[in-house]
Every structure is written in C-alpha cells, then in structure tokens.
Design a protein around this motif. Structure first.
Motif, PDB file in Angstrom:
ATOM      1  N   MET A   1      31.428  76.585  58.764  1.00 51.26           N
ATOM      2  CA  MET A   1      30.996  76.066  57.478  1.00 51.26           C
ATOM      3  C   MET A   1      29.577  76.497  57.137  1.00 51.26           C
ATOM      4  O   MET A   1      29.026  76.059  56.154  1.00 51.26           O
ATOM      5  CB  MET A   1      31.081  74.543  57.478  1.00 51.26           C
ATOM      6  N   ILE A   2      29.035  77.334  57.939  1.00 52.97           N
ATOM      7  CA  ILE A   2      27.678  77.805  57.687  1.00 52.97           C
ATOM      8  C   ILE A   2      27.745  79.010  56.745  1.00 52.97           C
ATOM      9  O   ILE A   2      28.642  79.839  56.850  1.00 52.97           O
ATOM     10  CB  ILE A   2      26.964  78.142  59.024  1.00 52.97           C
ATOM     11  N   ALA A   3      26.833  79.064  55.800  1.00 50.50           N
ATOM     12  CA  ALA A   3      26.783  80.188  54.870  1.00 50.50           C
ATOM     13  C   ALA A   3      26.399  81.455  55.623  1.00 50.50           C
ATOM     14  O   ALA A   3      25.629  81.400  56.585  1.00 50.50           O
ATOM     15  CB  ALA A   3      25.778  79.907  53.761  1.00 50.50           C
ATOM     16  N   GLN A   4      26.939  82.573  55.185  1.00 50.94           N
ATOM     17  CA  GLN A   4      26.601  83.856  55.795  1.00 50.94           C
ATOM     18  C   GLN A   4      26.091  84.780  54.710  1.00 50.94           C
ATOM     19  O   GLN A   4      26.691  84.884  53.639  1.00 50.94           O
ATOM     20  CB  GLN A   4      27.829  84.463  56.473  1.00 50.94           C
ATOM     21  N   MET A   5      24.977  85.434  55.001  1.00 51.27           N
ATOM     22  CA  MET A   5      24.429  86.395  54.040  1.00 51.27           C
ATOM     23  C   MET A   5      23.437  87.305  54.733  1.00 51.27           C
ATOM     24  O   MET A   5      22.948  87.002  55.818  1.00 51.27           O
ATOM     25  CB  MET A   5      23.781  85.681  52.851  1.00 51.27           C
ATOM     26  N   LYS A   6      23.185  88.399  54.074  1.00 50.17           N
ATOM     27  CA  LYS A   6      22.197  89.351  54.581  1.00 50.17           C
ATOM     28  C   LYS A   6      20.795  88.804  54.315  1.00 50.17           C
ATOM     29  O   LYS A   6      20.586  88.029  53.389  1.00 50.17           O
ATOM     30  CB  LYS A   6      22.383  90.716  53.923  1.00 50.17           C
ATOM     31  N   LYS A   7      19.850  89.220  55.115  1.00 51.69           N
ATOM     32  CA  LYS A   7      18.462  88.757  54.992  1.00 51.69           C
ATOM     33  C   LYS A   7      17.909  89.066  53.600  1.00 51.69           C
ATOM     34  O   LYS A   7      17.222  88.243  53.005  1.00 51.69           O
ATOM     35  CB  LYS A   7      17.597  89.424  56.067  1.00 51.69           C
ATOM     36  N   VAL A   8      18.242  90.241  53.073  1.00 49.02           N
ATOM     37  CA  VAL A   8      17.771  90.645  51.751  1.00 49.02           C
ATOM     38  C   VAL A   8      18.275  89.661  50.696  1.00 49.02           C
ATOM     39  O   VAL A   8      17.525  89.240  49.808  1.00 49.02           O
ATOM     40  CB  VAL A   8      18.231  92.089  51.425  1.00 49.02           C
ATOM     41  N   GLU A   9      19.543  89.303  50.794  1.00 49.90           N
ATOM     42  CA  GLU A   9      20.124  88.353  49.839  1.00 49.90           C
ATOM     43  C   GLU A   9      19.463  86.978  49.991  1.00 49.90           C
ATOM     44  O   GLU A   9      19.093  86.346  48.997  1.00 49.90           O
ATOM     45  CB  GLU A   9      21.630  88.234  50.078  1.00 49.90           C
ATOM     46  N   PHE A  10      19.317  86.525  51.224  1.00 50.67           N
ATOM     47  CA  PHE A  10      18.686  85.239  51.504  1.00 50.67           C
ATOM     48  C   PHE A  10      17.287  85.178  50.880  1.00 50.67           C
ATOM     49  O   PHE A  10      16.935  84.211  50.211  1.00 50.67           O
ATOM     50  CB  PHE A  10      18.607  85.012  53.021  1.00 50.67           C
ATOM     51  N   ASP A  11      16.519  86.230  51.082  1.00 49.16           N
ATOM     52  CA  ASP A  11      15.150  86.271  50.562  1.00 49.16           C
ATOM     53  C   ASP A  11      15.105  86.362  49.040  1.00 49.16           C
ATOM     54  O   ASP A  11      14.156  85.884  48.416  1.00 49.16           O
ATOM     55  CB  ASP A  11      14.388  87.453  51.165  1.00 49.16           C
ATOM     56  N   ALA A  12      16.119  86.958  48.440  1.00 48.53           N
ATOM     57  CA  ALA A  12      16.116  87.174  46.989  1.00 48.53           C
ATOM     58  C   ALA A  12      16.618  85.969  46.189  1.00 48.53           C
ATOM     59  O   ALA A  12      16.317  85.866  44.996  1.00 48.53           O
ATOM     60  CB  ALA A  12      16.966  88.394  46.655  1.00 48.53           C
ATOM     61  N   LEU A  13      17.359  85.079  46.818  1.00 49.85           N
ATOM     62  CA  LEU A  13      17.928  83.948  46.088  1.00 49.85           C
ATOM     63  C   LEU A  13      16.847  82.986  45.607  1.00 49.85           C
ATOM     64  O   LEU A  13      15.924  82.655  46.353  1.00 49.85           O
ATOM     65  CB  LEU A  13      18.931  83.184  46.965  1.00 49.85           C
ATOM     66  N   LEU A  26      30.595  74.335  52.448  1.00 50.27           N
ATOM     67  CA  LEU A  26      30.874  72.925  52.730  1.00 50.27           C
ATOM     68  C   LEU A  26      31.907  72.375  51.750  1.00 50.27           C
ATOM     69  O   LEU A  26      32.880  71.731  52.160  1.00 50.27           O
ATOM     70  CB  LEU A  26      29.584  72.101  52.654  1.00 50.27           C
ATOM     71  N   ILE A  27      31.693  72.609  50.474  1.00 53.46           N
ATOM     72  CA  ILE A  27      32.604  72.061  49.470  1.00 53.46           C
ATOM     73  C   ILE A  27      33.971  72.737  49.552  1.00 53.46           C
ATOM     74  O   ILE A  27      35.004  72.089  49.344  1.00 53.46           O
ATOM     75  CB  ILE A  27      32.002  72.117  48.040  1.00 53.46           C
ATOM     76  N   LEU A  28      33.992  74.015  49.877  1.00 53.08           N
ATOM     77  CA  LEU A  28      35.281  74.695  50.034  1.00 53.08           C
ATOM     78  C   LEU A  28      36.075  74.109  51.197  1.00 53.08           C
ATOM     79  O   LEU A  28      37.291  73.888  51.082  1.00 53.08           O
ATOM     80  CB  LEU A  28      35.083  76.205  50.216  1.00 53.08           C
ATOM     81  N   GLY A  53      21.812  68.399  58.896  1.00 53.62           N
ATOM     82  CA  GLY A  53      21.351  69.143  57.729  1.00 53.62           C
ATOM     83  C   GLY A  53      22.452  69.328  56.697  1.00 53.62           C
ATOM     84  O   GLY A  53      22.226  69.164  55.495  1.00 53.62           O
ATOM     85  N   HIS A  54      23.655  69.659  57.172  1.00 57.74           N
ATOM     86  CA  HIS A  54      24.784  69.808  56.263  1.00 57.74           C
ATOM     87  C   HIS A  54      25.155  68.476  55.622  1.00 57.74           C
ATOM     88  O   HIS A  54      25.522  68.436  54.443  1.00 57.74           O
ATOM     89  CB  HIS A  54      25.989  70.402  56.988  1.00 57.74           C
ATOM     90  N   LYS A  55      25.073  67.394  56.382  1.00 60.02           N
ATOM     91  CA  LYS A  55      25.349  66.070  55.811  1.00 60.02           C
ATOM     92  C   LYS A  55      24.393  65.788  54.659  1.00 60.02           C
ATOM     93  O   LYS A  55      24.800  65.351  53.580  1.00 60.02           O
ATOM     94  CB  LYS A  55      25.213  64.976  56.875  1.00 60.02           C
TER      95      LYS A  55
END
Length: 177
Positions: A1-13, A26-28, A53-55
C-alpha cells in the motif's frame, strides 16, 4: 500500500499532489476490500493493517475530502465522525502525529459546538442532516465561523502533511531508482 515513484517525480510533486499520491494506494486498497465485503469488521481490519503514518494520512484525507466541499458538508461529516468516537479520535490523533496543532484545535472547537447542539455520540440515534443549518440560525452562524477557519487552516495542514512526508518518505513512498 506504499506509493511508488521515481525520485524525480517525488521531488517535483506539489504539496497537494504528493499527499494525493500517497493516499491513492490506500484508498484503492480500501475500495478493493469494500467491494469484497462492506462491513465494519473489514473496515477495522483495513485500518489495523496500516502503519501509524498511513492511518494518520488516510483518516484525515477522507475527512478533508468530504468536509472541504461546503459548510453543510463540513457540518455533516464532522457530526457523522463524531458519532463514531473511534474515527473522530483517530482524526485528532493523526493531526497530532503530523504536529498540526491548529487543525487539532479547530476539531476540538467543532466538537464543543456539536455537543452544544446535541449531536449524537453514536450512530444509533444519528439523525443529523445537512438541512439542520437552515433551520437553526445559531448553529448555522457557529458553523460559518468554523468552516471559514477550516478552509483557512486546511491548506496549511496539507502543506504540513506534505512536509512530513518529504521528511519521512520511507513511511509513505518507495523511491524507485
């Protein structure tokens, strides 16, 4: 249930996008479980399976998504969750987890007002409607004030949660390289 993304995407959001990206898995999972069996036991098991944290993220995000829509939605969803003491308490505990004292205090104020107007503390006798605000001038004025505070504080809460995620990404995000 943990989000997965590239570092570049994480930093850009941006802040809200990062919070949504971490909420999405989580909602899915929640919705997938509810399709299989929509029961309070399944809901409790889902919540129990989450880390702290997810809670905190899940319960605040669900409340926020509904309550931000309008004064009537803020009133109804606050009353609805207050009639479920475990959920109301979880929202406040989540805010404490994120270190969000202003939103926590707003929920405390909301609780006092709702208690003053005899909102139920169980779902058994829950008869609160959004239309209550049209028939009770004093309650409507109180909710106007609280909702205005909510709409002013909520963006800061989202920023705070986003900053918390950025500083503790390993709880919420698996960074792909």
């Amino acid at each position: 249930m943990i989000a997965q993304m590239k570092k570049v995407e994480f930093d850009a959001l941006g802040d809200i996008a990062l919070v949504h990206a971490c909420f999405k898995p989580l909602i899915l999972d929640y919705k997938r479980r509810m399709v299989q069996e929509n029961s309070s036991i399944v809901k409790e098991l889902f919540y129990k399976d989450l880390n702290i944290g997810h809670k905190a993220l899940f319960i605040f995000h669900v409340y926020y998504d509904h309550a931000i829509e309008s004064k009537e939605e803020f009133y109804w969803w606050s009353a609805y969750y207050m009639a479920q003491p475990k959920i109301w308490s979880a929202i406040k505990i989540g805010l404490q987890y994120f270190g969000d004292e202003p939103m926590y205090q707003l929920l405390e104020e909301t609780e006092i007002i709702l208690q003053r107007y005899h909102c139920p503390n169980t779902l058994e006798k829950f008869a609160v409607t959004r239309e209550d605000l049209g028939s009770n001038r004093e309650l409507a004025v109180a909710m106007d004030s609280l909702y205005l505070k909510f709409t002013n504080i909520a963006p800061l809460t989202v920023i705070g949660i986003s900053n918390f995620i950025r500083g503790n990404h390993e709880i919420f995000v698996k960074i792909e390289h």
